[in-house]
Design a protein around this motif. Structure first.
Motif, PDB file in Angstrom:
ATOM      1  N   TYR A 150      37.720 -23.731  48.591  1.00 10.00           N
ATOM      2  CA  TYR A 150      37.205 -24.011  49.744  1.00 10.00           C
ATOM      3  C   TYR A 150      38.164 -23.995  50.986  1.00 10.00           C
ATOM      4  O   TYR A 150      39.326 -24.447  50.827  1.00 10.00           O
ATOM      5  CB  TYR A 150      35.882 -25.124  49.806  1.00 10.00           C
ATOM      6  N   SER A 151      37.880 -23.668  52.170  1.00  7.84           N
ATOM      7  CA  SER A 151      38.840 -24.147  53.238  1.00  7.84           C
ATOM      8  C   SER A 151      38.490 -25.279  53.959  1.00  7.84           C
ATOM      9  O   SER A 151      37.107 -25.617  54.034  1.00  7.84           O
ATOM     10  CB  SER A 151      38.471 -22.846  54.261  1.00  7.84           C
ATOM     11  N   ALA A 152      39.362 -25.821  54.615  1.00  8.80           N
ATOM     12  CA  ALA A 152      38.973 -27.058  55.498  1.00  8.80           C
ATOM     13  C   ALA A 152      38.111 -26.780  56.552  1.00  8.80           C
ATOM     14  O   ALA A 152      38.866 -25.889  57.368  1.00  8.80           O
ATOM     15  CB  ALA A 152      40.050 -27.714  55.816  1.00  8.80           C
ATOM     16  N   TYR A 153      36.851 -27.232  57.033  1.00 11.73           N
ATOM     17  CA  TYR A 153      36.157 -26.779  58.192  1.00 11.73           C
ATOM     18  C   TYR A 153      36.534 -27.703  59.352  1.00 11.73           C
ATOM     19  O   TYR A 153      35.887 -28.678  59.364  1.00 11.73           O
ATOM     20  CB  TYR A 153      34.749 -26.777  57.742  1.00 11.73           C
ATOM     21  N   LEU A 154      37.422 -27.210  60.211  1.00 12.17           N
ATOM     22  CA  LEU A 154      37.710 -28.192  61.254  1.00 12.17           C
ATOM     23  C   LEU A 154      36.972 -28.138  62.593  1.00 12.17           C
ATOM     24  O   LEU A 154      36.503 -26.804  62.677  1.00 12.17           O
ATOM     25  CB  LEU A 154      39.153 -27.715  61.699  1.00 12.17           C
ATOM     26  N   PHE A 155      36.519 -29.036  63.202  1.00 14.08           N
ATOM     27  CA  PHE A 155      35.683 -28.953  64.236  1.00 14.08           C
ATOM     28  C   PHE A 155      36.140 -29.990  65.396  1.00 14.08           C
ATOM     29  O   PHE A 155      36.909 -30.652  65.174  1.00 14.08           O
ATOM     30  CB  PHE A 155      34.259 -29.627  63.894  1.00 14.08           C
ATOM     31  N   TYR A 156      35.840 -29.649  66.475  1.00  8.34           N
ATOM     32  CA  TYR A 156      36.133 -30.190  67.632  1.00  8.34           C
ATOM     33  C   TYR A 156      35.115 -31.364  67.587  1.00  8.34           C
ATOM     34  O   TYR A 156      33.952 -30.969  67.271  1.00  8.34           O
ATOM     35  CB  TYR A 156      36.080 -29.507  69.091  1.00  8.34           C
ATOM     36  N   ARG A 157      35.294 -32.545  67.724  1.00  9.81           N
ATOM     37  CA  ARG A 157      34.574 -33.490  67.675  1.00  9.81           C
ATOM     38  C   ARG A 157      34.621 -34.656  68.635  1.00  9.81           C
ATOM     39  O   ARG A 157      35.839 -34.770  68.952  1.00  9.81           O
ATOM     40  CB  ARG A 157      34.111 -34.177  66.148  1.00  9.81           C
ATOM     41  N   TRP A 158      33.638 -35.592  68.812  1.00  6.17           N
ATOM     42  CA  TRP A 158      33.825 -36.905  69.425  1.00  6.17           C
ATOM     43  C   TRP A 158      34.104 -37.952  68.214  1.00  6.17           C
ATOM     44  O   TRP A 158      33.541 -37.686  67.006  1.00  6.17           O
ATOM     45  CB  TRP A 158      32.532 -37.214  70.112  1.00  6.17           C
ATOM     46  N   ALA A 159      34.675 -39.083  68.660  1.00  6.67           N
ATOM     47  CA  ALA A 159      34.665 -40.096  67.736  1.00  6.67           C
ATOM     48  C   ALA A 159      33.624 -40.558  67.333  1.00  6.67           C
ATOM     49  O   ALA A 159      33.346 -40.722  66.185  1.00  6.67           O
ATOM     50  CB  ALA A 159      35.685 -41.240  68.249  1.00  6.67           C
ATOM     51  N   HIS A 350      38.000 -13.022  47.871  1.00  5.85           N
ATOM     52  CA  HIS A 350      39.365 -13.191  48.101  1.00  5.85           C
ATOM     53  C   HIS A 350      39.882 -14.190  49.396  1.00  5.85           C
ATOM     54  O   HIS A 350      40.949 -14.213  49.817  1.00  5.85           O
ATOM     55  CB  HIS A 350      39.971 -11.825  48.310  1.00  5.85           C
ATOM     56  N   HIS A 351      38.810 -14.838  49.738  1.00  6.29           N
ATOM     57  CA  HIS A 351      39.034 -15.755  50.747  1.00  6.29           C
ATOM     58  C   HIS A 351      38.364 -17.214  50.414  1.00  6.29           C
ATOM     59  O   HIS A 351      37.426 -17.112  49.697  1.00  6.29           O
ATOM     60  CB  HIS A 351      38.274 -15.355  52.159  1.00  6.29           C
ATOM     61  N   ALA A 352      39.125 -18.255  50.799  1.00  5.08           N
ATOM     62  CA  ALA A 352      38.481 -19.815  50.451  1.00  5.08           C
ATOM     63  C   ALA A 352      37.038 -19.678  51.233  1.00  5.08           C
ATOM     64  O   ALA A 352      36.911 -19.135  52.315  1.00  5.08           O
ATOM     65  CB  ALA A 352      39.404 -20.560  50.932  1.00  5.08           C
ATOM     66  N   CYS A 353      36.095 -20.275  50.431  1.00  5.77           N
ATOM     67  CA  CYS A 353      34.774 -20.421  51.086  1.00  5.77           C
ATOM     68  C   CYS A 353      34.506 -21.422  52.102  1.00  5.77           C
ATOM     69  O   CYS A 353      35.474 -22.376  51.995  1.00  5.77           O
ATOM     70  CB  CYS A 353      33.694 -20.584  49.943  1.00  5.77           C
ATOM     71  N   ASP A 354      33.681 -21.429  52.891  1.00  7.80           N
ATOM     72  CA  ASP A 354      33.368 -22.543  54.003  1.00  7.80           C
ATOM     73  C   ASP A 354      32.693 -23.677  53.175  1.00  7.80           C
ATOM     74  O   ASP A 354      31.630 -23.365  52.549  1.00  7.80           O
ATOM     75  CB  ASP A 354      32.816 -22.096  55.097  1.00  7.80           C
TER      76      ASP A 354
END
Ligand code: GLR
Ligand code: MG
Length: 431
Positions: A150-159, A350-354
């Motif tokens: 799996y891939s790391a699913y990065l998000f812009y986010r508030w605290a 062939h790609h890491a999954c979300d």
């Protein structure tokens, strides 16, 4: 004696699960998001579980669907689709409405039905596997790998969610600029071992997101990177971004909205384009592939109607030389287990999954699934290999019962209006 696979009972439990303030182009995630947990019981007392979207439009289909299952067998998987066709979808649910939660284009009756079928199919496969003593991947033809990346699913986010809003807290902090996005990625890598990173874009003007991708590339040289603005850009903006950072990207995900715009972008860049927005049903494949609009389809068993349809999609993609991987939005461990089983059976993945799972602090399982070195081990236990925690399920269901209705429909724009009262869903293209 052969097992009695007759379905004797179906139980539907809508729940609300904590969700952090993750930003996307439509707005922000609500503090709690609806999911539906499906349990299917056989005459032998075996229970299979499935999970899907829990908004009312799905519940109102799941109920009549469930009522038609009793007396059938958990092995009658093909019949699930004919049963789904018998369940009528109210016009008000589809007429020119865009699907907010899934960000997958215009809502259609079929898309709604397939999302409901997916949970029942997974529950049937779980029960069937338990009855036969076989893991779900074996029912799909057998795994070709022992762990799924799996891939790391990065998000812009508030605290935190806006002040005064009831919410669960987490320790991730805000991520609103390149440095804090890199910090979030570092923590994803430390906590779960991910080595691929996807940034959810379409939140800030493209130059800010370009800067974030550049910062990630510098901090994690050689790691696959993706950027996904959910169709927020014009063709020209998409091409400019592709030109500026295309060399850093494994693929660019849905830069522009819809097959014609994606085809225009694809014709003028070498950067591979991935989608979970313009190819989300079998009917959408022909035009997109004929126009060479996408190079990777991000499947999602909730969209496509289950694990077997996901494999059929993979076969179509293979036939046309199009890559396949996996999309995700907010989901719990049942769906992660289902995703892992089906992904383990697709040879050319062939790609890491979300997966959103690392963002979910709550689950309905007795034991959470874990990522090691960014991978989830494929279970060889009968069925999905997960166990429902009934107390947790009841607790999360009570939260759904206690809600006045405000959170029972995922609405990222409404959640954003709590912080920014003037917010309206941005028109597309936004930039
Ligand atoms: O890859 C995608 O487009 C998504 O994951 C869509 C999701 O809805 C995601 O953007 C989200 O939950 O904010
Ligand atoms: Mg996407």
């Amino acid at each position: 004696m052969s097992p009695d696979l007759t379905i004797t009972d179906v139980r539907l439990t809508p729940i609300l699960v904590a969700d952090p303030p993750l930003l996307n182009t439509q707005g922000v995630h609500q503090p709690y998001t609806p999911r539906l947990i499906v349990e299917i019981r056989t005459a032998d007392g075996i229970t299979g579980v499935g999970e899907t979207y829990g908004d009312t439009k799905y519940l109102e289909l799941a109920r009549p669907f469930a009522a038609r299952l009793t007396g059938r067998r958990v092995s009658d998987l093909n019949a699930l689709f004919t049963i789904a066709d018998e369940v009528s979808v109210d016009d008000s649910r589809t007429s020119s409405q865009v699907d907010v939660g899934g960000l997958r284009g215009v809502q259609t009756a079929d898309k709604l039905r397939l999302s409901v079928v997916s949970a029942f199919e997974v529950a049937c496969l779980d029960a069937l596997g338990k009855a036969l003593g076989l893991p779900v991947h074996a029912l799909l033809g057998g795994k070709v790998r022992d762990a799924v990346e799996y891939s790391a699913y990065l998000f812009y986010r508030w605290a935190d969610h806006p002040e005064g809003v009831r919410a669960e807290k987490d320790d991730w902090g805000a991520a609103l600029d390149p440095a804090s996005v890199v910090e979030q990625a570092r923590r994803f890598k430390e906590r779960h071992g991910f080595t691929s990173f996807k940034l959810k874009g379409g939140v800030f003007p493209p130059d800010e997101e370009i800067a974030a991708v550049r910062a990630l590339a510098e901090a994690f040289p050689g790691h696959p990177l993706r950027l996904d603005p959910n169709g927020a850009w014009s063709v020209d903006t998409s091409l400019r971004v592709a030109q500026e950072i295309g060399g850093l990207l494994e693929y660019l995900e849905d830069p522009a909205l819809g097959t014609p715009a994606m085809a225009e972008v694809a014709a003028r860049t070498d950067v591979p384009l991935a989608t979970n927005m313009c190819v989300t049903t079998f009917a959408e494949i022909k035009e997109a592939f004929a126009r060479d609009a996408v190079q990777v389809v991000l499947s999602d068993h909730h969209y496509w109607g289950g694990l077997r349809n996901t494999r059929e999609l993979a076969a179509v993609c293979r036939t046309f030389g199009v890559g396949v991987s996996m999309h995700s939005n907010t989901h719990l461990g049942i769906s992660l287990a289902a995703m892992t089983h089906v992904a383990s059976t697709v040879p050319d993945l062939h790609h890491a999954c979300d997966s959103h799972y690392p963002w979910q602090s709550e689950d309905v399982l007795t034991e959470r699934l874990v990522f090691r070195d960014g991978k989830v081990a494929v279970s060889d236990a009968p069925g999905l290999g997960v166990e429902l925690d009934r107390d947790r399920l009841d607790f999360l269901h009570r939260r759904w019962q206690d809600d006045d209705g405000a959170l029972r429909e995922r609405d990222d724009a409404a959640a954003m209006r709590v912080a920014e009262p003037g917010w309206v869903t941005p028109s597309v293209p936004r930039w």
